[in-house]
Design a protein around this motif. Sequence first.
Motif, PDB file in Angstrom:
ATOM      1  N   ARG A  45      27.470  27.413  36.099  1.00  0.00           N
ATOM      2  CA  ARG A  45      28.529  26.760  36.903  1.00  0.00           C
ATOM      3  C   ARG A  45      29.662  26.686  35.967  1.00  0.00           C
ATOM      4  O   ARG A  45      30.848  26.715  36.127  1.00  0.00           O
ATOM      5  N   PHE A  46      29.402  25.868  34.779  1.00  0.00           N
ATOM      6  CA  PHE A  46      30.258  25.628  33.661  1.00  0.00           C
ATOM      7  C   PHE A  46      31.023  26.894  33.354  1.00  0.00           C
ATOM      8  O   PHE A  46      32.316  26.971  33.298  1.00  0.00           O
ATOM      9  N   ALA A  47      30.419  27.909  32.894  1.00  0.00           N
ATOM     10  CA  ALA A  47      30.977  29.254  32.406  1.00  0.00           C
ATOM     11  C   ALA A  47      31.597  29.817  33.694  1.00  0.00           C
ATOM     12  O   ALA A  47      32.866  30.402  33.308  1.00  0.00           O
ATOM     13  N   LEU A  52      37.050  31.094  35.636  1.00  0.00           N
ATOM     14  CA  LEU A  52      38.140  31.017  36.617  1.00  0.00           C
ATOM     15  C   LEU A  52      39.411  30.380  36.165  1.00  0.00           C
ATOM     16  O   LEU A  52      40.490  30.850  36.603  1.00  0.00           O
ATOM     17  N   VAL A  53      39.442  29.418  35.631  1.00  0.00           N
ATOM     18  CA  VAL A  53      40.427  28.646  34.899  1.00  0.00           C
ATOM     19  C   VAL A  53      41.306  29.553  33.944  1.00  0.00           C
ATOM     20  O   VAL A  53      42.535  29.614  34.055  1.00  0.00           O
ATOM     21  N   ARG A  54      40.647  30.486  33.243  1.00  0.00           N
ATOM     22  CA  ARG A  54      41.007  31.093  32.689  1.00  0.00           C
ATOM     23  C   ARG A  54      42.081  32.589  33.033  1.00  0.00           C
ATOM     24  O   ARG A  54      42.975  32.593  32.715  1.00  0.00           O
ATOM     25  N   ARG A  55      41.256  32.741  34.145  1.00  0.00           N
ATOM     26  CA  ARG A  55      42.005  33.861  34.816  1.00  0.00           C
ATOM     27  C   ARG A  55      43.098  33.282  35.340  1.00  0.00           C
ATOM     28  O   ARG A  55      44.271  34.100  35.702  1.00  0.00           O
ATOM     29  N   LYS A  56      43.304  32.085  36.060  1.00  0.00           N
ATOM     30  CA  LYS A  56      44.357  31.348  36.671  1.00  0.00           C
ATOM     31  C   LYS A  56      45.435  31.288  35.808  1.00  0.00           C
ATOM     32  O   LYS A  56      46.813  31.443  35.913  1.00  0.00           O
TER      33      LYS A  56
END
Length: 70
Positions: A45-47, A52-56
């Motif tokens: 979940r952490f990864a 997802l944050v990095r993609r955004k």
Amino acid sequence: MQQALDGAARTLKIEDDNDPERKILERFVRAAFIIGNRDAQAIARFAVNAVLVRRKTAKGRIRPTPGNYR
């Protein structure tokens, strides 16, 4: 860690082991393990959240056009 990586990759639909995003995912899985997390589901979940944050962030980044700075 392998179980966490495989689960996270499935969640993000990263099927190719040579995908550059999988290497990033591996780094986040490793980081979660290093800081003391031992639960495979929590690591996954952490990864996933980190990717997802990095993609955004990457999608919202505006690159300035190169100009003449003389």
